[in-house]
Design an enzyme around this catalytic site. Structure first.
Site: not given
Ligand code: NAD
Length: 490
Positions: A181, A234, A236-237, A256, A290, A394
């Site tokens: 996804k 994605g 942390t929350a 991650e 990130c 962040e």
């Molecule tokens: P996000 O957590 O909002 O979404 C990430 C993914 O999770 C999306 O595909 C989203 O649709 C999905 N998602 C949302 N709610 C969900 C749920 N309840 N269950 C399962 N999946 C769900 O993050 P974002 O805004 O897309 O990305 C930004 C974040 O990602 C930042 O915090 C960034 O630091 C982090 N990030 C981390 C890394 C790493 O390698 N550590 C790399 C890139 C981005």
């Protein structure tokens, strides 16, 4: 006349389930928008749990066939996928820029390049998997490796195909079948990957793609009892919700997550040679990386000179149309995200900071860019306490805070004063000194006198609230396989 989508032809997307492109069962669609213009690019399926169930069924059905292929056969598949993606590099770059608003030069150099490199890397390094045997007590222990099964891959919007391919390649290699996804905000290159699988004739059901919102599609993947492992990148929350759902089901889990990374300049940091790197570490992809260094900690002895030179370099960044080859910083991902980032600039002022470069788009407007575009100037805030919200939460946008320190102990305490622990960098004339300092940082990755210098064999991941588990090389291959032991008495 300007062509829509910069001349890129983008048809409405469909899910990819069991080797076939299909609409969501409900037929519902949602828009995906170009953040640089506010224009709708195309529609994607607004899928639900019923679509995830179909994709999971297809992945489970395909598992026996795929896991019975040899490692050599799967290496060949990865090489074929890399070859086709390489031919499509320019398409990948154009779609990524359309979807994310990042500069085309960055999409070419980073996104398109790494998406290909991820498949090539795992194809090449699979041959280095150790064949483990231990002898003791008159017996030989043989360590076997088998696929985990049907795995769920969930990825964010900041590096869409780069991060998806980083999971798909090792998952396929180790013999798993996939339900993936992508972020609903950046679905275009995941669709290109599905088209590539279809063109190559990957066996039906081995790779499935379901588009839609996180709480619907992502949650349904995490909850599905037949999905045995979740690899999630994605915020942390969201990671907390994923963990709360997956942990009681005893799924294998890789998280991650977010970061609030420190860039540390010791008193001997060579300012003449590092300024470009420091600007890059702060503002690449509008700070939506990130690993971006969003807090810069500088020794008092060099702070004043650093601040002046850094602000000059930041103000020289070319912010503009992402399609323009000269642009160094494009849009942020959406108008909503722009509002969130700008609320942190306002908060920074309320918390006692001074905005010494950039500012909100209301304070410093962009007369020559589309009014519906999500643009923010690279922004630097000085004078904030290290413990304030602006300096600990962040922001994930083009905003960095500057802080002074007097000695290394104080700097270490400042680095470690957040809930995050993903990455960081140290800048000094002495590599040994930098190395010693790095080991005192609560951080999964530290670069000394460099930033984002990635060797794909190394462990990648965060400590504290930046994640659980490691990706990269052997760590990815271990995550996507089950290791079992057979002890044979001689
Ligand atoms: P996000 O957590 O909002 O979404 C990430 C993914 O999770 C999306 O595909 C989203 O649709 C999905 N998602 C949302 N709610 C969900 C749920 N309840 N269950 C399962 N999946 C769900 O993050 P974002 O805004 O897309 O990305 C930004 C974040 O990602 C930042 O915090 C960034 O630091 C982090 N990030 C981390 C890394 C790493 O390698 N550590 C790399 C890139 C981005």
């Amino acid at each position: 006349m300007e062509l829509p989508n910069g001349g890129v032809n983008v048809q409405p997307l469909r899910n990819f389930i069991n080797g076939v492109f299909v609409p969501a069962v409900s037929g519902s669609l949602m828009d995906t928008t170009n953040p640089a213009t506010g224009e709708v690019i195309t529609q994607l399926p607004l899928s639900k749990a019923e679509d995830v169930a179909l994709a999971t069924q297809a992945a489970c059905n395909a598992l026996p066939g795929w896991k019975s292929t040899t490692l050599e056969e799967r290496i060949e598949w990865l090489e074929k996928i890399a070859d086709v993606l390489e031919e499509k590099s320019e398409d990948i770059a154009r779609l990524e820029t359309l979807d994310t608003g990042k500069p085309i030069s960055l999409s070419r150099r980073v996104d398109a390049y790494r998406s290909v490199a991820n498949f090539r890397f795992f194809a090449e390094h699979a041959t280095e998997l150790p064949n483990l045997q231990y002898e003791a007590n008159g017996a030989v222990n043989h360590v076997h490796r088998s696929p985990v099964g049907c795995v769920g891959l969930i990825t964010p919007w900041n590096l869409p195909l780069y991060l998806l391919s980083w999971k798909v390649a090792p998952a396929l290699l180790m013999g798993n079948t996939i339900v993936a996804k992508p972020s609903e905000m950046t679905p275009l290159t995941a669709n290109l990957l599905a088209e590539t699988m279809a063109e190559l004739g990957l066996p039906h059901g081995v790779f499935n793609l379901v588009h839609g919102l996180g709480p619907d599609v992502g949650q349904a993947i995490v909850e599905h009892p037949d999905i045995q492992a979740i690899s999630f990148t994605g915020g942390t929350a969201t990671g907390r919700i994923v963990a709360a759902t997956a942990a009681p089901m005893f799924k294998k889990l890789s998280l991650e997550l977010g970061g609030k990374n420190a860039t540390v300049l010791l008193d001997d940091a060579p300012l003449d040679s590092i300024m470009d790197d420091l600007v890059r570490a702060s503002f690449t992809n509008s700070g939506q990386v990130c690993l971006a260094g969003s807090r810069i900690l500088v020794h008092n002895a060099i702070y004043d000179e650093f601040e002046q030179r850094f602000v000059e370099a930041v103000n020289a960044l070319v912010v503009g149309d992402p399609q323009d080859e000269q642009t160094q910083m494009g849009a942020v991902i959406s108008r909503d995200h722009q509002s969130k980032v700008e609320s942190y600039i306002t908060l920074g002022l309320e918390e006692g900071g001074r905005v010494i470069a950039g500012g909100t788009s209301a304070q410093v407007p962009f007369p020559n860019l589309p009014s519906q575009g999500a643009f923010i100037r690279p922004t630097v805030i000085a004078g904030l306490p290290i413990s304030c919200r602006t300096a600990t939460e962040e922001i994930f946008g083009p905003v960095v805070t500057l802080h002074r320190f007097n000695d290394e102990d104080e700097a270490v305490a400042m680095v470690n004063a957040t809930d995050y622990g993903l990455a960081g960098s140290v800048w000094t004339a002495s590599a040994n000194r930098g190395h010693a300092f790095a080991q005192r940082m609560d951080s999964g990755i530290v670069w000394v006198n460099t930033w984002l210098n990635r060797d794909l064999r190394t462990p990648f991941g965060g400590v504290k609230q930046s994640g659980v588990g490691r990706e990269g090389g052997l760590w990815s291959m271990n995550f996507f396989s089950e290791l079992t032991n057979v002890c044979v008495q001689r």
